[in-house]
Scaffold this motif. Structure first.
Motif, PDB file in Angstrom:
ATOM      1  N   PHE A 111       0.805  -1.210   0.000  1.00 20.65           N
ATOM      2  CA  PHE A 111       0.000   0.000   0.000  1.00 20.65           C
ATOM      3  C   PHE A 111       0.847   1.274   0.000  1.00 20.65           C
ATOM      4  CE2 PHE A 111      -3.306  -2.982   0.810  1.00 20.65           C
ATOM      5  CZ  PHE A 111      -4.461  -2.377   0.348  1.00 20.65           C
ATOM      6  N   ARG A 112       2.091   1.149   0.382  1.00 14.42           N
ATOM      7  CA  ARG A 112       2.998   2.299   0.271  1.00 14.42           C
ATOM      8  C   ARG A 112       3.517   2.456  -1.154  1.00 14.42           C
ATOM      9  NH1 ARG A 112       5.255   4.275   5.129  1.00 14.42           N
ATOM     10  NH2 ARG A 112       4.507   3.184   6.985  1.00 14.42           N
ATOM     11  N   PHE A 113       3.635   1.344  -1.874  1.00 15.21           N
ATOM     12  CA  PHE A 113       4.320   1.336  -3.167  1.00 15.21           C
ATOM     13  C   PHE A 113       3.365   1.440  -4.355  1.00 15.21           C
ATOM     14  CE2 PHE A 113       5.802  -1.237  -6.777  1.00 15.21           C
ATOM     15  CZ  PHE A 113       6.979  -0.566  -7.099  1.00 15.21           C
ATOM     16  N   ALA A 114       2.274   0.691  -4.329  1.00 12.24           N
ATOM     17  CA  ALA A 114       1.450   0.516  -5.522  1.00 12.24           C
ATOM     18  C   ALA A 114       0.505   1.688  -5.757  1.00 12.24           C
ATOM     19  CB  ALA A 114       0.646  -0.773  -5.409  1.00 12.24           C
ATOM     20  N   ASP A 115       0.268   1.998  -7.033  1.00 10.12           N
ATOM     21  CA  ASP A 115      -0.792   2.942  -7.377  1.00 10.12           C
ATOM     22  C   ASP A 115      -2.001   2.223  -7.966  1.00 10.12           C
ATOM     23  OD1 ASP A 115       0.119   2.412 -10.030  1.00 10.12           O
ATOM     24  OD2 ASP A 115       1.505   4.096  -9.890  1.00 10.12           O
ATOM     25  N   ARG A 116      -1.850   0.900  -8.159  1.00  9.79           N
ATOM     26  CA  ARG A 116      -2.945   0.063  -8.638  1.00  9.79           C
ATOM     27  C   ARG A 116      -2.774  -1.327  -8.056  1.00  9.79           C
ATOM     28  NH1 ARG A 116      -7.484   2.271 -11.012  1.00  9.79           N
ATOM     29  NH2 ARG A 116      -8.581   0.717 -12.243  1.00  9.79           N
ATOM     30  N   ILE A 117      -3.861  -1.963  -7.637  1.00 10.90           N
ATOM     31  CA  ILE A 117      -3.793  -3.280  -7.009  1.00 10.90           C
ATOM     32  C   ILE A 117      -4.850  -4.186  -7.633  1.00 10.90           C
ATOM     33  CG2 ILE A 117      -4.032  -4.587  -4.857  1.00 10.90           C
ATOM     34  CD1 ILE A 117      -3.177  -2.061  -3.352  1.00 10.90           C
ATOM     35  N   SER A 118      -4.440  -5.426  -7.963  1.00 14.67           N
ATOM     36  CA  SER A 118      -5.373  -6.458  -8.404  1.00 14.67           C
ATOM     37  C   SER A 118      -5.365  -7.582  -7.384  1.00 14.67           C
ATOM     38  CB  SER A 118      -4.987  -6.999  -9.784  1.00 14.67           C
ATOM     39  OG  SER A 118      -5.073  -5.991 -10.767  1.00 14.67           O
ATOM     40  N   VAL A 119      -6.547  -8.117  -7.085  1.00 13.56           N
ATOM     41  CA  VAL A 119      -6.676  -9.165  -6.079  1.00 13.56           C
ATOM     42  C   VAL A 119      -7.052 -10.470  -6.777  1.00 13.56           C
ATOM     43  CG1 VAL A 119      -7.775  -9.870  -3.931  1.00 13.56           C
ATOM     44  CG2 VAL A 119      -7.446  -7.428  -4.419  1.00 13.56           C
ATOM     45  N   LEU A 120      -6.221 -11.486  -6.564  1.00 13.55           N
ATOM     46  CA  LEU A 120      -6.443 -12.792  -7.173  1.00 13.55           C
ATOM     47  C   LEU A 120      -6.872 -13.776  -6.089  1.00 13.55           C
ATOM     48  CD1 LEU A 120      -5.978 -13.743 -10.152  1.00 13.55           C
ATOM     49  CD2 LEU A 120      -3.818 -14.743  -9.361  1.00 13.55           C
ATOM     50  N   VAL A 121      -7.933 -14.524  -6.346  1.00 16.12           N
ATOM     51  CA  VAL A 121      -8.445 -15.524  -5.395  1.00 16.12           C
ATOM     52  C   VAL A 121      -8.853 -16.762  -6.182  1.00 16.12           C
ATOM     53  CG1 VAL A 121     -10.187 -16.076  -3.663  1.00 16.12           C
ATOM     54  CG2 VAL A 121      -9.271 -13.749  -3.808  1.00 16.12           C
ATOM     55  N   GLY A 122      -8.324 -17.907  -5.784  1.00 12.16           N
ATOM     56  CA  GLY A 122      -8.683 -19.147  -6.457  1.00 12.16           C
ATOM     57  C   GLY A 122      -8.382 -19.137  -7.934  1.00 12.16           C
TER      58      GLY A 122
END
Length: 250
Positions: free
Chosen positions: A210-221
């Motif tokens: 959260f300090r580094f990214a300007d975009r986050i994708s969440v992968l589940v299963g």
């Protein structure tokens, strides 16, 4: 929108097990994009598909507008895609400068000239020195890699990847096994890289993400649950449920 890396309905099956399930991902040029998810979510499998280490069961990988799905790993490297691994792959008996110079030599097509010392090509040495300077590694340039703290070794692996002059850099858990004090220094160096290098990273340390990214994708299963800015992800009830109510940012 200018995308550096994309996937379209990317899937990977191992027998009856689906490791990657129709993932469509867009990584903007110049982004600091994080891929997060619980253990077993399929993050490293996705990275292996992006780099050509694994062949997909279905779908496409697009690098800077070119479909590279059927290209091998070395062909993708030549087109500007580089990666690091969860476990370091270094030249333990070489100095830091020798290691990075060797990687530069390889990119310049000088690697086959094995009868010449690693530092015989001035252009390669100069480029290696500049790269080490940008990653704050000049002070250890003449030390053997095996003698360095683990955080420094992780930076050296990043230097080796950057020696290939990538447009897209994939970092697979760069802070894994690195003490907290060293991991912050590691991410400061990564964050200081020029924006002409797009970064996609896997990382379990949510504070760093959260300090580094300007975009986050969440992968589940093996599937993409959601994506967005750090603020959106931090407040997404679906993401909080996946992490069982644990704090996902500092």
């Amino acid at each position: 929108m200018d995308y550096a890396l994309q996937t379209r309905n990317l899937a990977k099956n191992f027998g009856g097990f689906t490791a990657t399930n129709n993932v469509s991902l867009n990584v903007e040029a110049g982004a600091r994009h994080a891929l997060i998810g619980p253990n077993g979510a399929g993050k490293t499998t996705l990275i292996n598909l992006l780099t050509g280490f694994l062949e997909p069961t279905a779908g496409h990988v697009i690098l800077q507008g070119e479909d590279v799905t059927r290209l091998g790993q070395h062909q993708r490297v030549k087109r500007g895609l580089a990666r690091t691994f969860q476990i370091n792959r270094l030249f333990a008996d070489l100095t830091v400068l020798e290691s990075v110079t060797m990687a530069v030599n390889e990119r310049l097509g000088l690697g086959a000239r094995f009868w010449k010392p690693v530092g015989a090509h001035g252009q390669a040495v100069e480029e290696a020195v500049a790269l080490l300077d940008s990653l704050r590694l000049l002070d250890v340039a003449h030390e053997k890699t095996r003698s360095l703290a683990y955080g420094k070794q992780r930076l050296i692996e990043i230097a080796l990847a950057l020696a290939m002059k990538p447009r897209v850099l994939l970092l697979d858990e760069p802070a894994a096994g690195v003490p907290t004090t060293e991991s912050r220094e590691l991410f400061e160096s990564i964050a200081a890289l020029p924006r002409d290098v797009t970064i996609l990273l896997i990382e379990h340390d949510m504070d760093l993400v959260f300090r580094f990214a300007d975009r986050i994708s969440v992968l589940v299963g093996g599937a993409l649950l959601t994506h967005g800015t750090p603020e959106v992800i931090a407040n997404d009830p679906k993401v909080r449920e996946v992490y069982l109510g644990e704090a996902i940012c500092a």
